[in-house]
Design a protein around this motif. Structure first.
Motif, mmCIF file in Angstrom:
data_model
loop_
_atom_site.group_PDB
_atom_site.id
_atom_site.type_symbol
_atom_site.label_atom_id
_atom_site.label_comp_id
_atom_site.label_asym_id
_atom_site.label_seq_id
_atom_site.Cartn_x
_atom_site.Cartn_y
_atom_site.Cartn_z
ATOM 1 N N SER A 1 0.829 -1.208 0.000
ATOM 2 C CA SER A 1 0.000 0.000 0.000
ATOM 3 C C SER A 1 0.862 1.256 0.000
ATOM 4 C CB SER A 1 -0.927 -0.010 1.221
ATOM 5 O OG SER A 1 -0.166 0.033 2.405
ATOM 6 N N LYS A 2 0.289 2.300 -0.588
ATOM 7 C CA LYS A 2 0.943 3.620 -0.580
ATOM 8 C C LYS A 2 0.865 4.202 0.821
ATOM 9 C CE LYS A 2 1.799 3.635 -4.884
ATOM 10 N NZ LYS A 2 3.180 3.182 -5.103
ATOM 11 N N PRO A 3 1.918 4.929 1.239
ATOM 12 C CA PRO A 3 1.875 5.489 2.598
ATOM 13 C C PRO A 3 0.713 6.460 2.776
ATOM 14 C CG PRO A 3 3.783 6.332 1.378
ATOM 15 C CD PRO A 3 3.146 5.285 0.526
ATOM 16 N N MET A 4 0.027 6.313 3.887
ATOM 17 C CA MET A 4 -0.917 7.346 4.307
ATOM 18 C C MET A 4 -0.089 8.285 5.168
ATOM 19 S SD MET A 4 -4.203 6.868 6.702
ATOM 20 C CE MET A 4 -5.473 8.098 6.660
ATOM 21 N N PHE B 1 -5.891 -0.035 3.505
ATOM 22 C CA PHE B 1 -4.935 -1.086 3.876
ATOM 23 C C PHE B 1 -5.377 -1.836 5.137
ATOM 24 C CE2 PHE B 1 -3.317 3.064 5.291
ATOM 25 C CZ PHE B 1 -3.149 2.870 6.652
ATOM 26 N N ASP C 1 3.868 -2.061 13.176
ATOM 27 C CA ASP C 1 2.668 -1.681 13.925
ATOM 28 C C ASP C 1 1.799 -2.909 14.093
ATOM 29 O OD1 ASP C 1 2.423 1.031 14.510
ATOM 30 O OD2 ASP C 1 1.567 1.537 12.563
ATOM 31 N N TYR D 1 4.116 0.517 2.151
ATOM 32 C CA TYR D 1 3.927 -0.366 3.307
ATOM 33 C C TYR D 1 3.505 -1.768 2.879
ATOM 34 C CZ TYR D 1 3.982 3.354 6.867
ATOM 35 O OH TYR D 1 4.355 4.368 7.710
ATOM 36 N N ASN E 1 0.949 -4.453 4.483
ATOM 37 C CA ASN E 1 -0.111 -4.561 5.489
ATOM 38 C C ASN E 1 -0.788 -5.925 5.442
ATOM 39 O OD1 ASN E 1 -0.389 -1.246 4.794
ATOM 40 N ND2 ASN E 1 -0.623 -1.838 6.940
ATOM 41 N N ARG F 1 4.086 9.900 14.501
ATOM 42 C CA ARG F 1 2.764 9.333 14.268
ATOM 43 C C ARG F 1 2.524 9.018 12.797
ATOM 44 N NH1 ARG F 1 -2.859 11.619 16.672
ATOM 45 N NH2 ARG F 1 -3.974 9.689 16.360
ATOM 46 N N TRP F 2 3.052 9.835 11.898
ATOM 47 C CA TRP F 2 2.783 9.656 10.467
ATOM 48 C C TRP F 2 4.022 9.203 9.714
ATOM 49 C CZ3 TRP F 2 -2.167 9.552 9.303
ATOM 50 C CH2 TRP F 2 -3.048 10.193 10.176
ATOM 51 N N ARG G 1 7.808 3.145 9.909
ATOM 52 C CA ARG G 1 7.869 2.301 11.101
ATOM 53 C C ARG G 1 8.227 0.856 10.765
ATOM 54 N NH1 ARG G 1 3.145 4.021 13.497
ATOM 55 N NH2 ARG G 1 3.871 6.020 12.788
#
Ligand code: ROI
Length: 162
Positions: free
Chosen positions: A46-49, A127, A99, A57, A59, A92-93, A96
């Motif tokens: 998935s594309k980063p939010m 995602f 998670d 990412y 997921n 937070r954004w 990582r």
């Protein structure tokens, strides 16, 4: 006998070999005492939010049956995040290593300083919704909203099922 609850955990990583991070996390979740994994979704790319200057990412979502309380489950998941090398800082954004988020814990609404369930962002994140609908097509939120209908309406943002 302790009461059993079905919980759904969202996994995400975009650092340090994300596919391996997510697959290892699923294995470690299966080893948590008093948890039985029911299903693991496919991996999704998935594309980063959030900020776009970070890698895509990986997921996935895991469903499990557990007699742990939501907070004991959270403690066990945070141990898995920490052992993957996650550093808790104010990002937070940002990127990582791992998670492991409790998305749903039975039909409960939980709101305390450590935990909000249903997970606050899950209804607007492709995602989360797509892997969740894959393993639990008949699932609903505590308020009755169907996960599959949310998943079918969301902007897929180029997500790829691997
Ligand atoms: N973006 C994607 N695609 N997947 C995630 O798991 C994810 N996790 C996050 C933020 C930074 C919001 N963006 C994400 O925490």
């Amino acid at each position: 006998m302790q009461q059993k609850t079905i919980a759904y955990i969202g996994l995400g990583s975009n650092l340090s070999d994300p596919k391996v991070q997510v697959s290892n996390a699923a294995k470690e979740i299966a080893d948590i005492t008093n948890c039985r994994v029911i299903a693991l979704s496919s991996l999704y790319l998935s594309k980063p939010m959030g900020p776009q200057d970070q890698d895509d990412y990986i997921n996935a979502v895991v469903s499990l049956e557990t007699s742990l309380s939501a907070l004991d489950l959270l403690n066990a998941l945070q141990k898995i995040e920490n052992s993957a090398g996650r550093v808790r800082k104010d990002n937070r954004w940002g990127a990582r290593i791992l998670d492991c988020d409790i998305l749903l814990y039975g039909n409960k609404n939980i709101d305390n300083e450590r935990l909000t369930v249903p997970h606050y962002g899950m209804t607007v994140r492709e995602f989360v919704l797509l892997p969740l609908a894959e393993i639990a097509p008949n699932l609903s939120l505590p308020d009755g909203t169907s996960i599959s209908s949310l998943a079918s309406e969301i902007n897929c943002n180029g997500i790829v099922k691997l």
